[in-house]
Design an enzyme around this catalytic site. Structure first.
Site, PDB file in Angstrom:
ATOM      1  N   GLU A   1       0.807  -1.216   0.000  1.00 19.51           N
ATOM      2  CA  GLU A   1       0.000   0.000   0.000  1.00 19.51           C
ATOM      3  C   GLU A   1       0.841   1.267   0.000  1.00 19.51           C
ATOM      4  O   GLU A   1       0.565   2.216  -0.731  1.00 19.51           O
ATOM      5  CB  GLU A   1      -0.953   0.007   1.202  1.00 19.51           C
ATOM      6  CG  GLU A   1      -2.157  -0.931   1.060  1.00 19.51           C
ATOM      7  CD  GLU A   1      -1.821  -2.394   1.281  1.00 19.51           C
ATOM      8  OE1 GLU A   1      -0.689  -2.693   1.691  1.00 19.51           O
ATOM      9  OE2 GLU A   1      -2.699  -3.246   1.041  1.00 19.51           O
TER      10      GLU A   1
ATOM     11  N   HIS B   1     -11.951  -5.043   9.381  1.00 21.19           N
ATOM     12  CA  HIS B   1     -12.494  -4.690   8.070  1.00 21.19           C
ATOM     13  C   HIS B   1     -13.712  -3.768   8.157  1.00 21.19           C
ATOM     14  O   HIS B   1     -14.416  -3.583   7.169  1.00 21.19           O
ATOM     15  CB  HIS B   1     -12.878  -5.945   7.292  1.00 21.19           C
ATOM     16  CG  HIS B   1     -11.751  -6.550   6.547  1.00 21.19           C
ATOM     17  ND1 HIS B   1     -10.733  -7.229   7.161  1.00 21.19           N
ATOM     18  CD2 HIS B   1     -11.446  -6.559   5.218  1.00 21.19           C
ATOM     19  CE1 HIS B   1      -9.863  -7.645   6.245  1.00 21.19           C
ATOM     20  NE2 HIS B   1     -10.274  -7.244   5.075  1.00 21.19           N
TER      21      HIS B   1
END
Ligand SMILES: Cc1ncc(C[n+]2csc(CCOP(=O)(O)OP(=O)(O)O)c2C)c(N)n1
Lengths: 349, 326
Positions: free
Chosen positions: B59, B128
């Site tokens: 990322e 999440h």
């Protein structure tokens, strides 16, 4: 060893030019230390003294279209890339005439005109940027190179590995220049890396890599030229480990408890400036009056730069919120409008 | 035209890539897989691997590369699968994208768009289910967009790409399957102002993104009880459109802010503070907030639902603010 003895006049000329470039960095930073001690400039100050051969040798092999990404120890890279000593010093004074209008300071020098992209205070933070700049060149079909300088401390960061992997995977035109001065602040490489052969690490990403004597500017230049040529002709990323040493403390706050004075002294015998100067002298390529003239020229440049910085002005405090977001260009004019305020301040008002 | 939120985002991506050769999409699994939420399904076949660029799981590396590519003259759209993973790229987003323009004294702007999914409600467990867009809204130099409607899902991307500065777009995971009518000629939309989605006289309900459907439902229910609620969709969390909020509260004299982030230090705290700073004497009741409970979002359905803002909690808070008990 005196390779210059047998070399042509133009090669000796090039060596004298590199000598002068290194001396410009040295004198600029000696002045910075002086100005810091006199409290004329503040913040963190990291000088490059001892490492000049790295920036001088590599940047010499780049063209004006190429890009340079550096770290917080970047005065030398900025200067040799073409940012004036005046603009650099004015920046450290926090003056409007500085290369970033006093908003960056020593650690954040930038210059669009010379494609100098910092000036990054986060170790390894510049590596992904270099990958992206190279990606842009690649997608636009431009034959440009992005040279990215970072210390060996960066090798332990995830961004180092992510960036090398991306650059190799996508075969991007990046020259990774690892300035291995053996210490990350006070942490020696052997205390931070399980594998201290940095070229081997890069090779693990299928990136051609060499280790170079970073105190020998001619060796740096030669290795860099080879690497830059390969990168530019589509050979994908290349990696140079430049073995060097910083003669001074990490920053102005560092008491240097982590290394022996004798070690520093040993490295100082390989001062890249004195080394080249001696080589040129031995080869009869640097008459005394030429060396004196060269030094005088550099001293004059730095003196003038200090004068410029001293005479600088302060940005108006009303402009505090400028450059948080882009300003609309004034119609009919070019560039950014001086008196339109940033979008953010207009909305939040 | 009947469409879904997912299709609207995809149409926006296709449109952007067609319109401008500098635009490309980059992220994990955006290509061969078709996007982890199937947003970019089919685009690789249409535009090829240079424009629809699969990245490794890195990322910080690819978000930073997006910043570099923007500096190099491109218009990257970087997709981060979900907001939790963006934490691995915080260095690049906060230390580079948001600061380069300022540190360089106006020389280097970063015309980058980062898209990511946010929010809870799908029993994915704590990691999440974060709603961290309010955090990003804290950072000067970023623009934070939260499309909640089909029109915004379709229209915000293009306007964001025209912004010379970094824009983060947060798409709530529970919205992708929302279907509805979208004008055939739907196109770019403004990204400066909040929208009054439902005009009303008695109370102002302020929200954005994933909680908008619940707030609209709450407004319907309140209407049945004789409380006429105005619903504001913030659309943009930074810079916040104070004007629309204050104008509404100035008329209704009551406000409830609904936000899926945790209550402490949330965007709703900022909004409540601004209302009390600028409209204190307009208020007939304290500003109410409906936020997520201060717990990592639990997996079990009933527990997760209990943690999140709901229609019932919005209705109850509105009744309190309207002075009719609850
Ligand atoms: C990500 C990050 N962590 C910690 C620091 C604090 N810090 C500043 S310089 C430095 C050492 C860096 O060493 P190296 O990369 O070898 O560069 P050098 O200073 O030797 O040129 C550290 C740890 C930082 N700037 N960035």
């Amino acid at each position: 060893m005196s390779p210059l003895q047998s070399q042509s006049v133009s090669e000796a000329g090039n060596a004298r030019h590199l000598l002068q470039q290194m001396l410009r960095v040295r004198r600029l930073e000696e002045k910075c230390v002086e100005l810091y001690s006199a409290a004329k400039i503040r913040g963190f100050l990291h000088v490059y003294i001892g490492e000049e051969a790295v920036a001088a040798g590599v940047i010499e092999t780049l063209t004006a279209e190429d890009a340079v990404v550096a770290t917080y120890r970047e005065h030398g890279h900025a200067l040799l890339r073409g940012v004036s000593a005046s603009a650099i010093l004015a920046e450290m004074y926090g003056h409007a005439e500085g290369c970033c209008r006093g908003r960056g300071g020593s650690m954040h020098l930038f210059d669009a005109a010379t494609r100098f992209y910092g000036g990054n205070a986060i170790v390894a933070g510049g590596l992904p940027l270099a990958v992206g700049l190279a990606l842009a060149d690649r997608l636009a079909g431009r034959r440009r190179v992005t040279a990215c300088f970072f210390g060996e401390g960066a090798v332990a960061e995830g961004e180092f590995h992510e960036s090398l992997n991306l650059a190799a995977l996508w075969q991007l035109p990046v020259l990774f220049c690892c300035e291995n001065n053996l210490y990350a602040m006070g942490t020696a490489l052997v205390r931070s890396e399980s594998q201290t052969d940095l070229a081997l690490k890069a090779a693990g990403y299928e990136i051609p890599a060499w280790s170079v004597d970073g105190m020998d500017v001619l060796a740096v230049e030669e290795a860099s030229r080879r690497a830059v040529d390969a990168v530019r002709s589509g050979g994908g990323p290349h990696f140079l480990e430049l073995r060097t040493y910083r003669f001074r403390a990490h920053s102005m706050f560092d008491p240097e408890l982590y290394r022996e004075k004798a070690e520093v002294a040993r490295w100082m015998e390989r001062d890249p400036i004195r080394l080249l100067q001696a080589t040129l002298e031995a080869a009869g390529q640097l008459p005394e009056e030429e060396w004196a003239a060269l030094q005088a020229e550099v001293d004059a440049e730095i003196t003038a730069a200090v004068g410029f910085a001293e005479a600088g002005t302060l940005e108006p405090v009303e402009d505090l919120t400028r450059f948080v977001t882009s300003e609309p260009a004034i119609s009919g004019g070019s560039g950014q409008g001086r008196d339109s305020k940033s979008r953010e301040s207009r909305v939040a008002g | 035209m009947k469409t879904t939120y997912r299709e609207a985002v995809r149409a926006a991506l296709r449109d952007a890539i067609q319109r401008d050769s500098r635009v490309f999409l980059m992220g994990e699994d955006v290509g061969r897989y078709g996007g982890s939420f199937a947003v970019s399904l089919g685009l690789l076949e249409e535009f090829g691997p240079d424009r629809i660029r699969d990245t490794p799981l890195s990322e910080s590396g690819f978000v930073g590369a997006g910043i570099g590519a923007a500096l190099g003259g491109l218009r990257p759209i970087v997709e981060v699968m979900t907001v939790n993973f963006s934490l691995l790229a915080l260095d690049q987003i906060v230390n580079n994208a948001a600061t380069l323009l300022h540190m360089s004294g106006g020389q280097f702007n970063v015309p980058l768009v980062i898209r990511m999914t946010t929010g809870a409600g799908r029993q994915l467990g704590a990691q999440h289910s974060h709603s961290l867009e309010g955090w990003y809204a804290h950072i000067p130099g970023l623009r934070i967009l939260t499309p909640a409607t089909l029109a915004d899902a379709r229209g915000m991307l293009w306007t964001a790409l025209e912004d010379p500065d970094p824009v983060l777009i947060f798409e709530h995971g529970s919205l992708y399957n929302v279907a509805g009518e979208l004008a055939d000629d739907a196109g770019p939309v403004g990204i400066d102002e909040a929208a009054v989605l439902r005009p009303g006289e008695d109370i102002t309900l302020i929200t954005y993104g994933g909680t908008l459907p619940a707030v609209l439902d709450a407004a319907e229910q309140l209407a049945g009880e004789g409380i006429d609620a105005e619903v504001i969709d913030l659309r943009v969390l930074r810079p916040l459109d104070d004007r629309t909020i204050l104008r509404s509260v100035g008329r209704t004299h009551r406000a409830v802010v609904v936000d899926e982030g945790w209550r402490s230090g949330s965007i709703s705290a900022e909004i409540a503070a601004r209302i009390s700073e600028h409209a204190f004497f307009d208020l007939d009741a304290p500003v109410e907030r409906v936020c997520s409970a201060e717990v990592p979002v639990p997996y079990a359905k009933h527990m997760e639902l209990a943690a999140l803002p709901s229609v019932e909690r919005v209705v109850a808070a509105s009744r309190r603010a309207a002075g009719s008990g609850g």
